[in-house]
Scaffold this motif. Structure first.
Motif, PDB file in Angstrom:
ATOM      1  N   ILE A   1       0.816  -1.219   0.000  1.00 21.34           N
ATOM      2  CA  ILE A   1       0.000   0.000   0.000  1.00 21.34           C
ATOM      3  C   ILE A   1       0.851   1.271   0.000  1.00 21.34           C
ATOM      4  O   ILE A   1       0.340   2.354  -0.253  1.00 21.34           O
ATOM      5  CB  ILE A   1      -1.014   0.032   1.169  1.00 21.34           C
ATOM      6  N   LEU A   2       2.145   1.131   0.240  1.00 23.43           N
ATOM      7  CA  LEU A   2       3.042   2.290   0.224  1.00 23.43           C
ATOM      8  C   LEU A   2       3.328   2.779  -1.195  1.00 23.43           C
ATOM      9  O   LEU A   2       3.871   3.860  -1.384  1.00 23.43           O
ATOM     10  CB  LEU A   2       4.374   1.941   0.899  1.00 23.43           C
ATOM     11  N   PHE A   3       2.969   1.973  -2.193  1.00 21.78           N
ATOM     12  CA  PHE A   3       3.311   2.282  -3.582  1.00 21.78           C
ATOM     13  C   PHE A   3       2.058   2.436  -4.433  1.00 21.78           C
ATOM     14  O   PHE A   3       1.074   1.722  -4.249  1.00 21.78           O
ATOM     15  CB  PHE A   3       4.183   1.154  -4.170  1.00 21.78           C
ATOM     16  N   GLU A   4       2.142   3.368  -5.385  1.00 17.95           N
ATOM     17  CA  GLU A   4       1.046   3.552  -6.327  1.00 17.95           C
ATOM     18  C   GLU A   4       0.893   2.305  -7.195  1.00 17.95           C
ATOM     19  O   GLU A   4      -0.223   1.870  -7.489  1.00 17.95           O
ATOM     20  CB  GLU A   4       1.324   4.777  -7.194  1.00 17.95           C
ATOM     21  N   THR A   5       2.040   1.748  -7.611  1.00 16.80           N
ATOM     22  CA  THR A   5       2.027   0.506  -8.378  1.00 16.80           C
ATOM     23  C   THR A   5       3.127  -0.415  -7.857  1.00 16.80           C
ATOM     24  O   THR A   5       4.123   0.052  -7.297  1.00 16.80           O
ATOM     25  CB  THR A   5       2.273   0.737  -9.890  1.00 16.80           C
ATOM     26  N   ILE A   6       2.906  -1.716  -8.041  1.00 19.73           N
ATOM     27  CA  ILE A   6       3.907  -2.730  -7.711  1.00 19.73           C
ATOM     28  C   ILE A   6       4.064  -3.635  -8.928  1.00 19.73           C
ATOM     29  O   ILE A   6       3.257  -3.581  -9.866  1.00 19.73           O
ATOM     30  CB  ILE A   6       3.513  -3.556  -6.472  1.00 19.73           C
ATOM     31  N   LEU A   7       5.094  -4.469  -8.895  1.00 16.47           N
ATOM     32  CA  LEU A   7       5.308  -5.423  -9.972  1.00 16.47           C
ATOM     33  C   LEU A   7       5.225  -6.838  -9.432  1.00 16.47           C
ATOM     34  O   LEU A   7       5.717  -7.118  -8.334  1.00 16.47           O
ATOM     35  CB  LEU A   7       6.682  -5.203 -10.627  1.00 16.47           C
ATOM     36  N   VAL A   8       4.608  -7.720 -10.212  1.00 17.03           N
ATOM     37  CA  VAL A   8       4.527  -9.147  -9.895  1.00 17.03           C
ATOM     38  C   VAL A   8       4.858  -9.914 -11.172  1.00 17.03           C
ATOM     39  O   VAL A   8       4.826  -9.355 -12.270  1.00 17.03           O
ATOM     40  CB  VAL A   8       3.125  -9.565  -9.379  1.00 17.03           C
ATOM     41  N   SER A   9       5.129 -11.182 -11.029  1.00 13.98           N
ATOM     42  CA  SER A   9       5.422 -11.998 -12.198  1.00 13.98           C
ATOM     43  C   SER A   9       4.246 -11.982 -13.163  1.00 13.98           C
ATOM     44  O   SER A   9       3.086 -12.038 -12.763  1.00 13.98           O
ATOM     45  CB  SER A   9       5.731 -13.439 -11.792  1.00 13.98           C
ATOM     46  N   GLY A  10       4.588 -11.955 -14.431  1.00 18.73           N
ATOM     47  CA  GLY A  10       3.566 -11.954 -15.474  1.00 18.73           C
ATOM     48  C   GLY A  10       3.199 -13.327 -15.978  1.00 18.73           C
ATOM     49  O   GLY A  10       2.425 -13.455 -16.919  1.00 18.73           O
ATOM     50  N   GLY A  11       3.775 -14.362 -15.379  1.00 15.50           N
ATOM     51  CA  GLY A  11       3.412 -15.710 -15.770  1.00 15.50           C
ATOM     52  C   GLY A  11       4.493 -16.467 -16.522  1.00 15.50           C
ATOM     53  O   GLY A  11       4.284 -17.575 -16.983  1.00 15.50           O
ATOM     54  N   ARG A  12       5.653 -15.840 -16.660  1.00 12.31           N
ATOM     55  CA  ARG A  12       6.816 -16.536 -17.205  1.00 12.31           C
ATOM     56  C   ARG A  12       8.069 -15.799 -16.738  1.00 12.31           C
ATOM     57  O   ARG A  12       8.013 -14.614 -16.391  1.00 12.31           O
ATOM     58  CB  ARG A  12       6.771 -16.641 -18.728  1.00 12.31           C
ATOM     59  N   ARG A  13       9.164 -16.521 -16.715  1.00 19.73           N
ATOM     60  CA  ARG A  13      10.431 -15.882 -16.346  1.00 19.73           C
ATOM     61  C   ARG A  13      10.748 -14.837 -17.404  1.00 19.73           C
ATOM     62  O   ARG A  13      10.628 -15.098 -18.595  1.00 19.73           O
ATOM     63  CB  ARG A  13      11.538 -16.926 -16.273  1.00 19.73           C
ATOM     64  N   GLY A  14      11.114 -13.646 -16.945  1.00 21.71           N
ATOM     65  CA  GLY A  14      11.429 -12.573 -17.879  1.00 21.71           C
ATOM     66  C   GLY A  14      10.262 -11.666 -18.210  1.00 21.71           C
ATOM     67  O   GLY A  14      10.322 -10.891 -19.158  1.00 21.71           O
ATOM     68  N   LEU A  15       9.189 -11.734 -17.433  1.00 21.27           N
ATOM     69  CA  LEU A  15       8.052 -10.846 -17.647  1.00 21.27           C
ATOM     70  C   LEU A  15       7.434 -10.483 -16.307  1.00 21.27           C
ATOM     71  O   LEU A  15       6.982 -11.355 -15.570  1.00 21.27           O
ATOM     72  CB  LEU A  15       6.988 -11.512 -18.530  1.00 21.27           C
ATOM     73  N   ASP A  16       7.439  -9.195 -15.994  1.00 17.05           N
ATOM     74  CA  ASP A  16       6.757  -8.700 -14.806  1.00 17.05           C
ATOM     75  C   ASP A  16       5.622  -7.791 -15.257  1.00 17.05           C
ATOM     76  O   ASP A  16       5.690  -7.163 -16.321  1.00 17.05           O
ATOM     77  CB  ASP A  16       7.717  -7.940 -13.886  1.00 17.05           C
ATOM     78  N   LEU A  17       4.589  -7.717 -14.426  1.00 20.06           N
ATOM     79  CA  LEU A  17       3.446  -6.855 -14.695  1.00 20.06           C
ATOM     80  C   LEU A  17       3.357  -5.807 -13.602  1.00 20.06           C
ATOM     81  O   LEU A  17       3.465  -6.125 -12.419  1.00 20.06           O
ATOM     82  CB  LEU A  17       2.148  -7.666 -14.721  1.00 20.06           C
ATOM     83  N   GLU A  18       3.153  -4.567 -14.010  1.00 16.42           N
ATOM     84  CA  GLU A  18       3.013  -3.455 -13.066  1.00 16.42           C
ATOM     85  C   GLU A  18       1.546  -3.071 -12.985  1.00 16.42           C
ATOM     86  O   GLU A  18       0.891  -2.861 -14.011  1.00 16.42           O
ATOM     87  CB  GLU A  18       3.842  -2.269 -13.557  1.00 16.42           C
ATOM     88  N   LEU A  19       1.037  -3.010 -11.751  1.00 20.23           N
ATOM     89  CA  LEU A  19      -0.350  -2.628 -11.545  1.00 20.23           C
ATOM     90  C   LEU A  19      -0.520  -2.096 -10.130  1.00 20.23           C
ATOM     91  O   LEU A  19       0.355  -2.261  -9.286  1.00 20.23           O
ATOM     92  CB  LEU A  19      -1.297  -3.803 -11.807  1.00 20.23           C
ATOM     93  N   ALA A  20      -1.659  -1.472  -9.892  1.00 22.38           N
ATOM     94  CA  ALA A  20      -1.962  -0.944  -8.560  1.00 22.38           C
ATOM     95  C   ALA A  20      -2.212  -2.112  -7.604  1.00 22.38           C
ATOM     96  O   ALA A  20      -2.837  -3.103  -7.995  1.00 22.38           O
ATOM     97  CB  ALA A  20      -3.182  -0.039  -8.620  1.00 22.38           C
ATOM     98  N   PRO A  21      -1.726  -2.010  -6.355  1.00 24.46           N
ATOM     99  CA  PRO A  21      -1.951  -3.095  -5.392  1.00 24.46           C
ATOM    100  C   PRO A  21      -3.428  -3.460  -5.220  1.00 24.46           C
ATOM    101  O   PRO A  21      -3.771  -4.644  -5.150  1.00 24.46           O
ATOM    102  CB  PRO A  21      -1.359  -2.562  -4.086  1.00 24.46           C
ATOM    103  N   ASP A  22      -4.309  -2.465  -5.166  1.00 22.22           N
ATOM    104  CA  ASP A  22      -5.739  -2.749  -5.023  1.00 22.22           C
ATOM    105  C   ASP A  22      -6.280  -3.525  -6.231  1.00 22.22           C
ATOM    106  O   ASP A  22      -7.156  -4.377  -6.091  1.00 22.22           O
ATOM    107  CB  ASP A  22      -6.550  -1.466  -4.823  1.00 22.22           C
ATOM    108  N   ASP A  23      -5.736  -3.233  -7.415  1.00 25.26           N
ATOM    109  CA  ASP A  23      -6.151  -3.961  -8.617  1.00 25.26           C
ATOM    110  C   ASP A  23      -5.670  -5.409  -8.564  1.00 25.26           C
ATOM    111  O   ASP A  23      -6.369  -6.320  -9.014  1.00 25.26           O
ATOM    112  CB  ASP A  23      -5.629  -3.275  -9.880  1.00 25.26           C
ATOM    113  N   LEU A  24      -4.480  -5.620  -8.001  1.00 21.20           N
ATOM    114  CA  LEU A  24      -3.986  -6.990  -7.833  1.00 21.20           C
ATOM    115  C   LEU A  24      -4.929  -7.772  -6.920  1.00 21.20           C
ATOM    116  O   LEU A  24      -5.291  -8.916  -7.211  1.00 21.20           O
ATOM    117  CB  LEU A  24      -2.564  -6.990  -7.266  1.00 21.20           C
ATOM    118  N   LEU A  25      -5.357  -7.150  -5.836  1.00 19.58           N
ATOM    119  CA  LEU A  25      -6.274  -7.823  -4.918  1.00 19.58           C
ATOM    120  C   LEU A  25      -7.627  -8.072  -5.581  1.00 19.58           C
ATOM    121  O   LEU A  25      -8.242  -9.123  -5.365  1.00 19.58           O
ATOM    122  CB  LEU A  25      -6.441  -7.026  -3.630  1.00 19.58           C
ATOM    123  N   ALA A  26      -8.075  -7.146  -6.398  1.00 20.82           N
ATOM    124  CA  ALA A  26      -9.339  -7.345  -7.115  1.00 20.82           C
ATOM    125  C   ALA A  26      -9.219  -8.535  -8.073  1.00 20.82           C
ATOM    126  O   ALA A  26     -10.141  -9.347  -8.186  1.00 20.82           O
ATOM    127  CB  ALA A  26      -9.724  -6.083  -7.881  1.00 20.82           C
TER     128      ALA A  26
END
Length: 165
Positions: A127-152
């Motif tokens: 929650i300290l960040f406007e956006t965070i990054l998580v794995s996009g489903g393969r090595r070498g790909l991250d996805l940036e999105l809002a934490p609340d959107d990740l929880l949704a």
């Protein structure tokens, strides 16, 4: 596999986010197969502080699989994860089981678009960040999105589940 306009191949994670109408930015990078820590590699290659890049870990909480998402600079506090899910005990899941249940490979397990919806907990530091990054489903790909959107997208919740290394 679908191709996106940014040239990256679609993954179940990107498909799920697109279908849900959730905004995200794909960050592909050249994965080094010799990398010891996938999340730290992503942070370094993308030039993003490790506190903003989160890793997806699967744990067995009282006999049921669950997802814990913590900064790559930290460790998952298994007791805290169990408590957050109303359980008593947690242990890391076997990597082959994690791959079978999520449909992703270790080092590329995304919290989004998994084969089976699992209880998901995101460390409250997100929650300290406007956006965070998580794995996009393969090595070498991250996805940036809002934490609340990740929880949704994961029907997840916040809890203090990270422990400093």
């Amino acid at each position: 596999m679908t191709r996106r306009s940014d040239g990256t191949a679609g993954t179940p994670a990107t498909v799920a986010l697109t279908r849900a109408g959730i905004r995200f930015t794909a960050h592909p990078y050249e994965h080094d197969p010799r990398a010891a820590a996938y999340g730290l590699e992503a942070a370094q290659k993308l030039g993003i502080e490790p506190e903003r890049v989160f890793k997806t870990l699967l744990a067995n909480v009282d006999g049921a699989l669950a997802v814990g998402i913590v900064p790559v600079s930290d460790q998952l506090d298994l007791k805290a994860l169990a408590t957050a899910l109303g359980g008593k005990r947690a242990e890391m899941a076997d990597p082959s089981l994690a791959e079978r249940k999520t449909g992703y490979v270790v080092g590329g397990i995304s919290p989004i678009g998994q084969k089976v919806a699992l209880p998901t907990v995101l460390d409250e530091s997100a929650i300290l960040f406007e956006t965070i990054l998580v794995s996009g489903g393969r090595r070498g790909l991250d996805l940036e999105l809002a934490p609340d959107d990740l929880l949704a997208a994961t029907s997840g919740r916040y809890a203090p589940i990270a422990r400093t290394r």
